[in-house]
Write a protein that holds these residues in place. Structure first.
Motif, PDB file in Angstrom:
ATOM      1  N   VAL A  24     -69.056  74.477-102.986  1.00 15.12           N
ATOM      2  CA  VAL A  24     -68.460  73.850-101.805  1.00 15.12           C
ATOM      3  C   VAL A  24     -69.143  74.362-100.527  1.00 15.12           C
ATOM      4  O   VAL A  24     -69.478  73.586 -99.641  1.00 15.12           O
ATOM      5  N   ILE A  25     -69.365  75.649-100.459  1.00 20.74           N
ATOM      6  CA  ILE A  25     -70.020  76.237 -99.286  1.00 20.74           C
ATOM      7  C   ILE A  25     -71.425  75.668 -99.112  1.00 20.74           C
ATOM      8  O   ILE A  25     -71.820  75.272 -98.014  1.00 20.74           O
ATOM      9  N   LYS A  26     -72.173  75.585-100.208  1.00 19.98           N
ATOM     10  CA  LYS A  26     -73.540  75.050-100.149  1.00 19.98           C
ATOM     11  C   LYS A  26     -73.525  73.594 -99.686  1.00 19.98           C
ATOM     12  O   LYS A  26     -74.329  73.191 -98.848  1.00 19.98           O
ATOM     13  N   LEU A  27     -72.616  72.782-100.235  1.00 21.21           N
ATOM     14  CA  LEU A  27     -72.529  71.377 -99.838  1.00 21.21           C
ATOM     15  C   LEU A  27     -72.195  71.247 -98.349  1.00 21.21           C
ATOM     16  O   LEU A  27     -72.812  70.457 -97.635  1.00 21.21           O
ATOM     17  N   CYS A  28     -71.220  72.020 -97.890  1.00 24.72           N
ATOM     18  CA  CYS A  28     -70.804  71.945 -96.487  1.00 24.72           C
ATOM     19  C   CYS A  28     -71.918  72.393 -95.546  1.00 24.72           C
ATOM     20  O   CYS A  28     -72.137  71.781 -94.494  1.00 24.72           O
ATOM     21  N   LYS A  29     -72.621  73.425 -95.917  1.00 24.28           N
ATOM     22  CA  LYS A  29     -73.723  73.910 -95.075  1.00 24.28           C
ATOM     23  C   LYS A  29     -74.861  72.899 -94.989  1.00 24.28           C
ATOM     24  O   LYS A  29     -75.652  72.928 -94.053  1.00 24.28           O
ATOM     25  N   ARG A  30     -74.928  72.017 -95.964  1.00 21.15           N
ATOM     26  CA  ARG A  30     -75.953  70.956 -95.950  1.00 21.15           C
ATOM     27  C   ARG A  30     -75.426  69.663 -95.327  1.00 21.15           C
ATOM     28  O   ARG A  30     -76.029  68.613 -95.476  1.00 21.15           O
ATOM     29  N   GLY A  31     -74.267  69.749 -94.681  1.00 20.10           N
ATOM     30  CA  GLY A  31     -73.727  68.584 -93.977  1.00 20.10           C
ATOM     31  C   GLY A  31     -72.956  67.608 -94.835  1.00 20.10           C
ATOM     32  O   GLY A  31     -72.674  66.492 -94.408  1.00 20.10           O
ATOM     33  N   ARG A  32     -72.599  68.013 -96.020  1.00 19.12           N
ATOM     34  CA  ARG A  32     -71.834  67.138 -96.923  1.00 19.12           C
ATOM     35  C   ARG A  32     -70.339  67.362 -96.726  1.00 19.12           C
ATOM     36  O   ARG A  32     -69.899  68.405 -96.255  1.00 19.12           O
ATOM     37  N   ARG A  33     -69.559  66.344 -97.103  1.00 17.53           N
ATOM     38  CA  ARG A  33     -68.092  66.428 -97.045  1.00 17.53           C
ATOM     39  C   ARG A  33     -67.553  66.334 -98.467  1.00 17.53           C
ATOM     40  O   ARG A  33     -67.378  65.236 -99.006  1.00 17.53           O
ATOM     41  N   ARG A  78     -70.916  54.645-108.342  1.00 14.49           N
ATOM     42  CA  ARG A  78     -71.069  53.230-107.966  1.00 14.49           C
ATOM     43  C   ARG A  78     -70.623  53.002-106.534  1.00 14.49           C
ATOM     44  O   ARG A  78     -70.931  51.977-105.936  1.00 14.49           O
ATOM     45  N   VAL A  79     -69.886  53.979-105.974  1.00 16.79           N
ATOM     46  CA  VAL A  79     -69.350  53.875-104.618  1.00 16.79           C
ATOM     47  C   VAL A  79     -70.004  54.877-103.671  1.00 16.79           C
ATOM     48  O   VAL A  79     -70.349  54.553-102.545  1.00 16.79           O
ATOM     49  N   THR A  80     -70.177  56.104-104.124  1.00 17.17           N
ATOM     50  CA  THR A  80     -70.750  57.157-103.278  1.00 17.17           C
ATOM     51  C   THR A  80     -71.326  58.266-104.153  1.00 17.17           C
ATOM     52  O   THR A  80     -71.284  58.192-105.372  1.00 17.17           O
ATOM     53  N   ASN A  81     -71.819  59.303-103.532  1.00 18.34           N
ATOM     54  CA  ASN A  81     -72.400  60.442-104.240  1.00 18.34           C
ATOM     55  C   ASN A  81     -71.334  61.178-105.044  1.00 18.34           C
ATOM     56  O   ASN A  81     -70.198  61.305-104.600  1.00 18.34           O
ATOM     57  N   SER A  82     -71.725  61.688-106.212  1.00 19.33           N
ATOM     58  CA  SER A  82     -70.758  62.383-107.048  1.00 19.33           C
ATOM     59  C   SER A  82     -71.426  63.542-107.776  1.00 19.33           C
ATOM     60  O   SER A  82     -72.644  63.581-107.933  1.00 19.33           O
ATOM     61  N   LEU A  83     -70.586  64.471-108.193  1.00 17.79           N
ATOM     62  CA  LEU A  83     -71.070  65.624-108.930  1.00 17.79           C
ATOM     63  C   LEU A  83     -70.070  65.925-110.035  1.00 17.79           C
ATOM     64  O   LEU A  83     -68.876  66.044-109.773  1.00 17.79           O
ATOM     65  N   ALA A  84     -70.558  66.027-111.258  1.00 15.64           N
ATOM     66  CA  ALA A  84     -69.703  66.350-112.404  1.00 15.64           C
ATOM     67  C   ALA A  84     -69.593  67.864-112.522  1.00 15.64           C
ATOM     68  O   ALA A  84     -70.591  68.550-112.722  1.00 15.64           O
ATOM     69  N   LEU A  85     -68.389  68.376-112.387  1.00 15.58           N
ATOM     70  CA  LEU A  85     -68.160  69.817-112.495  1.00 15.58           C
ATOM     71  C   LEU A  85     -68.245  70.290-113.950  1.00 15.58           C
ATOM     72  O   LEU A  85     -68.537  71.439-114.214  1.00 15.58           O
ATOM     73  N   LEU A  86     -67.935  69.408-114.875  1.00 18.74           N
ATOM     74  CA  LEU A  86     -67.895  69.678-116.309  1.00 18.74           C
ATOM     75  C   LEU A  86     -66.766  70.628-116.682  1.00 18.74           C
ATOM     76  O   LEU A  86     -66.785  71.252-117.723  1.00 18.74           O
ATOM     77  N   TYR A  87     -65.804  70.713-115.818  1.00 15.88           N
ATOM     78  CA  TYR A  87     -64.553  71.446-116.001  1.00 15.88           C
ATOM     79  C   TYR A  87     -63.734  71.182-114.750  1.00 15.88           C
ATOM     80  O   TYR A  87     -64.179  70.462-113.862  1.00 15.88           O
ATOM     81  N   SER A  88     -62.566  71.759-114.624  1.00 15.24           N
ATOM     82  CA  SER A  88     -61.741  71.468-113.444  1.00 15.24           C
ATOM     83  C   SER A  88     -61.787  72.572-112.397  1.00 15.24           C
ATOM     84  O   SER A  88     -61.144  72.465-111.367  1.00 15.24           O
ATOM     85  N   HIS A  89     -62.568  73.615-112.647  1.00 13.06           N
ATOM     86  CA  HIS A  89     -62.715  74.677-111.653  1.00 13.06           C
ATOM     87  C   HIS A  89     -63.750  74.252-110.605  1.00 13.06           C
ATOM     88  O   HIS A  89     -64.802  73.718-110.954  1.00 13.06           O
ATOM     89  N   VAL A  90     -63.443  74.488-109.332  1.00 12.55           N
ATOM     90  CA  VAL A  90     -64.359  74.133-108.250  1.00 12.55           C
ATOM     91  C   VAL A  90     -64.934  75.433-107.690  1.00 12.55           C
ATOM     92  O   VAL A  90     -64.240  76.178-106.992  1.00 12.55           O
ATOM     93  N   VAL A 137     -62.799  70.066 -96.660  1.00 17.73           N
ATOM     94  CA  VAL A 137     -62.653  69.569 -98.024  1.00 17.73           C
ATOM     95  C   VAL A 137     -61.407  68.699 -98.113  1.00 17.73           C
ATOM     96  O   VAL A 137     -60.380  69.011 -97.527  1.00 17.73           O
ATOM     97  N   ARG A 138     -61.527  67.611 -98.833  1.00 22.50           N
ATOM     98  CA  ARG A 138     -60.418  66.682 -99.016  1.00 22.50           C
ATOM     99  C   ARG A 138     -60.085  66.598-100.502  1.00 22.50           C
ATOM    100  O   ARG A 138     -60.943  66.861-101.345  1.00 22.50           O
ATOM    101  N   THR A 139     -58.866  66.226-100.824  1.00 29.87           N
ATOM    102  CA  THR A 139     -58.439  66.097-102.218  1.00 29.87           C
ATOM    103  C   THR A 139     -57.957  64.676-102.493  1.00 29.87           C
ATOM    104  O   THR A 139     -57.266  64.089-101.660  1.00 29.87           O
ATOM    105  N   VAL A 140     -58.312  64.168-103.654  1.00 31.16           N
ATOM    106  CA  VAL A 140     -57.771  62.901-104.148  1.00 31.16           C
ATOM    107  C   VAL A 140     -57.130  63.220-105.492  1.00 31.16           C
ATOM    108  O   VAL A 140     -57.771  63.789-106.379  1.00 31.16           O
ATOM    109  N   ILE A 141     -55.860  62.875-105.617  1.00 28.53           N
ATOM    110  CA  ILE A 141     -55.130  63.072-106.870  1.00 28.53           C
ATOM    111  C   ILE A 141     -54.679  61.694-107.355  1.00 28.53           C
ATOM    112  O   ILE A 141     -54.063  60.939-106.602  1.00 28.53           O
ATOM    113  N   THR A 142     -54.985  61.383-108.585  1.00 29.31           N
ATOM    114  CA  THR A 142     -54.579  60.101-109.170  1.00 29.31           C
ATOM    115  C   THR A 142     -53.986  60.357-110.557  1.00 29.31           C
ATOM    116  O   THR A 142     -54.250  61.401-111.155  1.00 29.31           O
ATOM    117  N   PRO A 143     -53.212  59.408-111.058  1.00 28.91           N
ATOM    118  CA  PRO A 143     -52.631  59.590-112.396  1.00 28.91           C
ATOM    119  C   PRO A 143     -53.686  59.731-113.499  1.00 28.91           C
ATOM    120  O   PRO A 143     -53.483  60.427-114.478  1.00 28.91           O
TER     121      PRO A 143
END
Length: 132
Positions: free
Chosen positions: A74-83, A57-69, A110-116
């Motif tokens: 990440v490399i593919k996204l960055c090479k395509r100009g994504r953050r 609802r705010v920006t582009n998102s991708l569901a990992l379907l687990y917590s492993h990244v 790459v940036r990290t957001v950690i929330t409760p």
């Protein structure tokens, strides 16, 4: 064409919280808002589909379907100009920091957001604040 589905249990006695399809679609459930992807280079990587829908609802998102990244993602996204922004909740904080440190050491922004809580638990206004 059906690409992926996920079932979620909300019952207190159920052993399995999520039921995911096995196969090649995992890690490819990508949500693009009703605007052109190039307008916002951010892609927020979250654990589950409901969180991806909320962030979408705010920006582009991708569901990992687990917590492993996966590094290749990440490399593919960055090479395509994504953050990429890795958003995990408190119980995965250490894991998120390790992923982000590794990717940054390779030169990827790459940036990290950690929330409760998971992103799905927040209002869209809060999601926007966490990502700004």
């Amino acid at each position: 064409r059906l690409v992926y589905y996920q079932a979620r249990s909300f019952g207190p006695g159920n052993k399995q919280k999520y039921l995911n399809v096995k196969g090649r679609a995992r890690g490819r459930v990508f949500f693009v808002p009703n605007r052109i992807l190039d307008e916002d280079p951010r892609v927020v990587l979250v654990e589950d589909i409901l969180s991806a829908i909320k962030v979408n609802r705010v920006t582009n998102s991708l569901a990992l379907l687990y917590s492993h990244v996966p590094a290749e993602l990440v490399i593919k996204l960055c090479k395509r100009g994504r953050r990429p922004i890795i958003w995990l909740d408190d119980d995965k904080k250490q894991q998120a920091v390790v992923f982000t440190s590794k990717f940054r050491s390779w030169g990827y922004p790459v940036r990290t957001v950690i929330t409760p809580l998971d992103p799905k638990c927040y209002k869209s206004e809060d999601v926007q604040k966490f990502l700004s």
